[in-house]
Design an enzyme around this catalytic site. Sequence first.
Site, PDB file in Angstrom:
ATOM      1  N   HIS A   1       0.866  -1.187   0.000  1.00  0.00           N
ATOM      2  CA  HIS A   1       0.000   0.000   0.000  1.00  0.00           C
ATOM      3  C   HIS A   1       0.896   1.229   0.000  1.00  0.00           C
ATOM      4  O   HIS A   1       1.949   1.252   0.652  1.00  0.00           O
ATOM      5  CB  HIS A   1      -0.885   0.006   1.250  1.00  0.00           C
ATOM      6  CG  HIS A   1      -1.422   1.359   1.598  1.00  0.00           C
ATOM      7  ND1 HIS A   1      -0.804   2.189   2.520  1.00  0.00           N
ATOM      8  CD2 HIS A   1      -2.504   2.032   1.153  1.00  0.00           C
ATOM      9  CE1 HIS A   1      -1.491   3.309   2.630  1.00  0.00           C
ATOM     10  NE2 HIS A   1      -2.516   3.242   1.801  1.00  0.00           N
TER      11      HIS A   1
ATOM     12  N   VAL B   1       0.213   9.173  -0.834  1.00  0.00           N
ATOM     13  CA  VAL B   1       0.744  10.514  -0.578  1.00  0.00           C
ATOM     14  C   VAL B   1      -0.379  11.501  -0.814  1.00  0.00           C
ATOM     15  O   VAL B   1      -1.166  11.353  -1.754  1.00  0.00           O
ATOM     16  CB  VAL B   1       1.968  10.855  -1.458  1.00  0.00           C
ATOM     17  CG1 VAL B   1       3.206  10.135  -0.955  1.00  0.00           C
ATOM     18  CG2 VAL B   1       1.732  10.524  -2.928  1.00  0.00           C
TER      19      VAL B   1
END
Length: 303
Positions: free
Chosen positions: A108, A111
């Site tokens: 995973h 940002v």
Amino acid sequence: MNNHKINQINTYLTQLQQNIASTLSRLDGKKDFVQDNYNDQHGNTSCTWVIENGAVFEKGAVNFSHIHGKNLPKSATAKRPELAGKSFQVLGISLIMHPVNPFVPTTHMNVRFFCTDAVGDDTPTWWFGGGYDLTPYYGFIDDCRHWHQTAKNACEPFGTDVYSRFKKWCDDYFYIKHRQEPRGIGGLFFDDLNDWPFERCFEFMQAIGDSFLPAYTPIVEQRKTHDYQQQHKDFQCYRRGRYAEFNLVYDRGTLFGLQHGGRIESILSSLPPQVTWRYNWQPETGSEEEALYKTFLLVKDWV
């Protein structure tokens, strides 16, 4: 926050999405990401790119979104109650890859950038967040070291303590409290980042985003052809249950999307394609499956 800075972030994130999706498509070799782009009358943009039934990736998603809202959801104001009721913008990339081969770990990455209305003056409140983590089913010490070394290298230009601080945050965040176990071997996690000037924080977010592919793709290339049997797939599906539990109970990104009333197909694209739960299952003593718990699902320094 002025439009020039918002546009800078938008440009970087959309390019990052394209780069990651094209690289992982080439790595898969069988399937490409299908693009599902959505825009509404409020200026919200959702670009959901999904790969399914590939040679390497059973399911994956690399999603970009740029969301405007009138009221920040509770998941975004838990530590900032003064922001409750403020309008906001959020831009982000969220990625999840569920591999076919049980010896390739799930990963995973996220940002994101938040910007809200002024709080008491005319200066907007903003912050960056994100990180990445690795969830093996059958672990390899070399993979763990490579993963964390790449993360550490990305952090080092920003301070000698940054990696250790954000690694610990990741270990704490991706801990499944009701199971009393980590989700995987961790990585990096950061949120509410505005301690540095905007430009420096943006550079850090880019460093983390740009380091994801160098961290993950060598592991996939090394493990994607590893021999496996049905028992390995069964264990992968069982451990995917932990992933689903965390995302639906604790994950701030999932909760934010649900509380904001976002597009449900995009929000839940992170869930694994096949998953099982078994009642009170325990691994056999000395088995490969037990090794995951004894060696890898532990908080430790990998580099």
